[in-house]
Design a protein around this motif. Structure first.
Motif, PDB file in Angstrom:
ATOM      1  N   LEU A 153     -37.028   0.515   7.018  1.00 17.25           N
ATOM      2  CA  LEU A 153     -38.734  -0.371   8.399  1.00 17.25           C
ATOM      3  C   LEU A 153     -38.400   0.772   9.290  1.00 17.25           C
ATOM      4  CD1 LEU A 153     -37.759  -4.231   7.880  1.00 17.25           C
ATOM      5  CD2 LEU A 153     -39.179  -2.710   7.762  1.00 17.25           C
ATOM      6  N   PHE A 154     -37.339   1.708   8.958  1.00 16.53           N
ATOM      7  CA  PHE A 154     -36.805   2.183  10.645  1.00 16.53           C
ATOM      8  C   PHE A 154     -38.358   4.000  10.140  1.00 16.53           C
ATOM      9  CE2 PHE A 154     -33.205   0.750  11.178  1.00 16.53           C
ATOM     10  CZ  PHE A 154     -33.226   0.596  12.562  1.00 16.53           C
ATOM     11  N   PHE A 155     -38.467   3.663   9.157  1.00  9.77           N
ATOM     12  CA  PHE A 155     -39.362   5.084   8.852  1.00  9.77           C
ATOM     13  C   PHE A 155     -40.657   4.995   8.421  1.00  9.77           C
ATOM     14  CE2 PHE A 155     -34.768   6.743   7.534  1.00  9.77           C
ATOM     15  CZ  PHE A 155     -35.254   7.701   8.173  1.00  9.77           C
ATOM     16  N   THR A 156     -41.072   3.653   8.175  1.00  8.98           N
ATOM     17  CA  THR A 156     -42.564   2.726   8.298  1.00  8.98           C
ATOM     18  C   THR A 156     -43.891   3.641   9.070  1.00  8.98           C
ATOM     19  OG1 THR A 156     -42.219   1.101   9.300  1.00  8.98           O
ATOM     20  CG2 THR A 156     -41.617   0.426   6.635  1.00  8.98           C
ATOM     21  N   ASN A 157     -43.261   3.941  10.268  1.00  9.04           N
ATOM     22  CA  ASN A 157     -44.616   4.396  10.618  1.00  9.04           C
ATOM     23  C   ASN A 157     -43.907   5.325  11.290  1.00  9.04           C
ATOM     24  OD1 ASN A 157     -45.982   1.546  10.979  1.00  9.04           O
ATOM     25  ND2 ASN A 157     -44.430   0.473  12.141  1.00  9.04           N
ATOM     26  N   ARG A 158     -43.197   6.223  10.677  1.00  8.92           N
ATOM     27  CA  ARG A 158     -43.053   7.486  11.065  1.00  8.92           C
ATOM     28  C   ARG A 158     -43.861   8.576  10.234  1.00  8.92           C
ATOM     29  NH1 ARG A 158     -41.031   4.757  14.072  1.00  8.92           N
ATOM     30  NH2 ARG A 158     -38.575   5.504  14.262  1.00  8.92           N
ATOM     31  N   LYS A 159     -44.217   9.623  11.182  1.00 11.79           N
ATOM     32  CA  LYS A 159     -45.117  11.062  10.297  1.00 11.79           C
ATOM     33  C   LYS A 159     -44.543  11.360   9.016  1.00 11.79           C
ATOM     34  CE  LYS A 159     -47.123  12.590  15.026  1.00 11.79           C
ATOM     35  NZ  LYS A 159     -47.223  13.607  15.628  1.00 11.79           N
ATOM     36  N   ARG A 160     -45.662  11.928   8.350  1.00 17.09           N
ATOM     37  CA  ARG A 160     -44.737  12.038   7.263  1.00 17.09           C
ATOM     38  C   ARG A 160     -44.106  13.620   7.172  1.00 17.09           C
ATOM     39  NH1 ARG A 160     -50.564  14.036   3.865  1.00 17.09           N
ATOM     40  NH2 ARG A 160     -50.990  16.281   5.431  1.00 17.09           N
ATOM     41  N   LYS A 161     -44.624  14.082   8.744  1.00  9.95           N
ATOM     42  CA  LYS A 161     -43.286  15.461   8.279  1.00  9.95           C
ATOM     43  C   LYS A 161     -42.091  15.095   8.887  1.00  9.95           C
ATOM     44  CE  LYS A 161     -43.321  19.755  11.303  1.00  9.95           C
ATOM     45  NZ  LYS A 161     -43.937  20.680  12.105  1.00  9.95           N
ATOM     46  N   THR A 162     -41.534  13.542   9.473  1.00 10.10           N
ATOM     47  CA  THR A 162     -40.131  13.839   9.872  1.00 10.10           C
ATOM     48  C   THR A 162     -40.445  12.215   8.662  1.00 10.10           C
ATOM     49  OG1 THR A 162     -41.181  12.741  12.406  1.00 10.10           O
ATOM     50  CG2 THR A 162     -39.214  11.517  11.606  1.00 10.10           C
ATOM     51  N   ILE A 163     -40.660  12.291   8.259  1.00 11.56           N
ATOM     52  CA  ILE A 163     -39.628  11.671   6.040  1.00 11.56           C
ATOM     53  C   ILE A 163     -39.446  12.604   5.645  1.00 11.56           C
ATOM     54  CG2 ILE A 163     -40.575  10.331   4.612  1.00 11.56           C
ATOM     55  CD1 ILE A 163     -41.975   8.625   6.370  1.00 11.56           C
TER      56      ILE A 163
END
Length: 395
Positions: free
Chosen positions: A128-138
């Motif tokens: 859930l902490f990654f759902t709105n993160r940029k794909r580069k961050t992921i």
């Protein structure tokens, strides 16, 4: 994926991964969660031992990561659908993971010790902490975690036995007797109350802390893959490249578990090898699917993938009935090769059953429960009324 249209490749991959998961899990169903790694206790024939090594090399820890990858991939697809319908993404996903945790607790407590639903539900909460993160961050997080696993493989050295020889022998003898001829209550108590590892609180905490490092990388890779649209049937060249490079590399890395015992300077890289091989399998299956996706076999995989939760639990019900004492009591007696044939037969029946089921119903029973809780829907409301309600919300 366009609009609400399902990605058939994702469903087919999910169905195919359940085949490998079943074959790997049959080692647990027949020898127990600890016995499958202490296979010498069961004195297998040379043919059965060959089948055991084949499962370890080709299947174990290489099909579950496919499912893990798809877990992350589907999370992004679901998030996009929720955004299109102006629904609260994190609350819907939170309820979904809560249902998975509930199913996992019930599955592990009352049916079988090899449950993955509880773990996936807990990992979903972290995602859930990654759902709105940029794909580069992921991608950065994914690379960092994969690097940690690789580093652990290099510096791991000799593993200390988590269970003493005396403890494991006593435990396996008890397990053979209880699982093979015991009642449901006896098996349930043995599964839930007996711990041969006898870990302290600190040791258990370290194991729990280490789990996300092993599971999250493939989930994050799946999320990144969904953002860039990896699983599209038009990407045949990408699939071909992934398959031709990752399959042989993954097999070599997994073989290092055996080769490192003969070649002193060669580290055991089987931990990361399972993930590399699974990526190769994804590429290989996707390439074959993109060339002949309208074939009956792939249609069967798609149907089974749409009912993955129900089919996963059904595999447990059937296999525990076959191997445990309250069923046919074949625990430790069928042998590896026969169990593989049994697994192929069971999976084939599930594929055929899923195809016929979906001709009459839109969802499996457990998928229906999941959707009811996640979307807070009336389970008896018609599909047309739900669609009309969604359209009114959007407008």
């Amino acid at each position: 994926m366009v609009g609400g249209e399902r990605n058939g490749l994702v469903d087919a991959l999910r169905g195919w991964s359940l085949f490998g998961i079943l074959i790997a899990n049959l080692l647990i169903f027949q020898y127990g969660i600890f016995g499958k790694d202490e296979i010498s206790f069961f004195q297998l024939s040379s043919l059965d031992y060959g089948g055991y090594v084949a499962i370890k090399m080709l299947i174990e820890n290489s099909f579950m990561p496919i499912f893990t990858f798809l877990f992350g991939y589907s999370l992004i697809l679901m998030s996009n659908r929720l955004k299109e319908k102006n629904r609260r993404v994190k609350w819907h996903l939170f309820r979904r993971f809560l249902v998975l945790i509930a199913f996992g607790v019930l599955h592990a407590t009352f049916l079988w010790e090899g449950d993955i639903l509880l773990l996936y539900g807990a990992m979903g909460m972290l995602l859930l902490f990654f759902t709105n993160r940029k794909r580069k961050t992921i991608l950065v997080w994914c690379v960092v975690l994969f690097s940690i696993i690789t580093l652990i493989s290099f510096i791991g050295g000799e593993e200390e036995a988590l269970i003493s020889e005396d403890n494991i022998d006593v435990y396996l003898k008890d397990t053979m007797t209880i699982y093979g001829s015991g009642s449901y209550e006896m098996i349930k108590n043995h599964r839930n109350d007996v711990d041969p590892m006898e870990m302290s609180g600190g040791e258990a905490f370290i194991v729990v802390l280490f789990m996300p490092i092993l599971i999250l990388p493939m989930m994050l890779l799946g999320m990144y893959g969904a953002h860039v649209g990896w699983l599209q049937v038009s990407r045949q060249k990408l699939f071909q490249y992934i398959a031709s490079s990752c399959v042989p590399i993954g097999l070599f890395l997994k073989a290092s578990f055996y080769l490192s015992k003969e070649i002193i300077w060669l580290p055991d890289m089987s931990l990361i090898g399972g993930s590399v091989l699974s990526i190769g399998y994804i590429g290989l299956f996707s390439y074959l699917y993109s060339n002949s996706r309208h074939g009956q076999v792939f249609y069967g995989f798609e149907s089974l993938g749409k009912l993955s939760l129900t089919n996963y639990i059904l595999q447990t019900v059937v296999c525990t009935s076959v191997f445990y004492g309250y069923g046919f009591g074949l625990f430790g007696r069928m042998g590896v090769l026969l169990s593989i044939l049994f697994g192929v037969g069971l999976f084939t029946l599930q594929v055929v059953g899923s195809v016929f089921f979906l001709k009459r119903f839109r969802q499996g029973p457990l998928e229906k429960v999941m959707r009811t809780v996640v979307y807070l829907e009336n389970p008896f409301q018609s599909r047309k009324k739900r669609q009309l309600k969604d359209e009114m919300k959007v407008s």
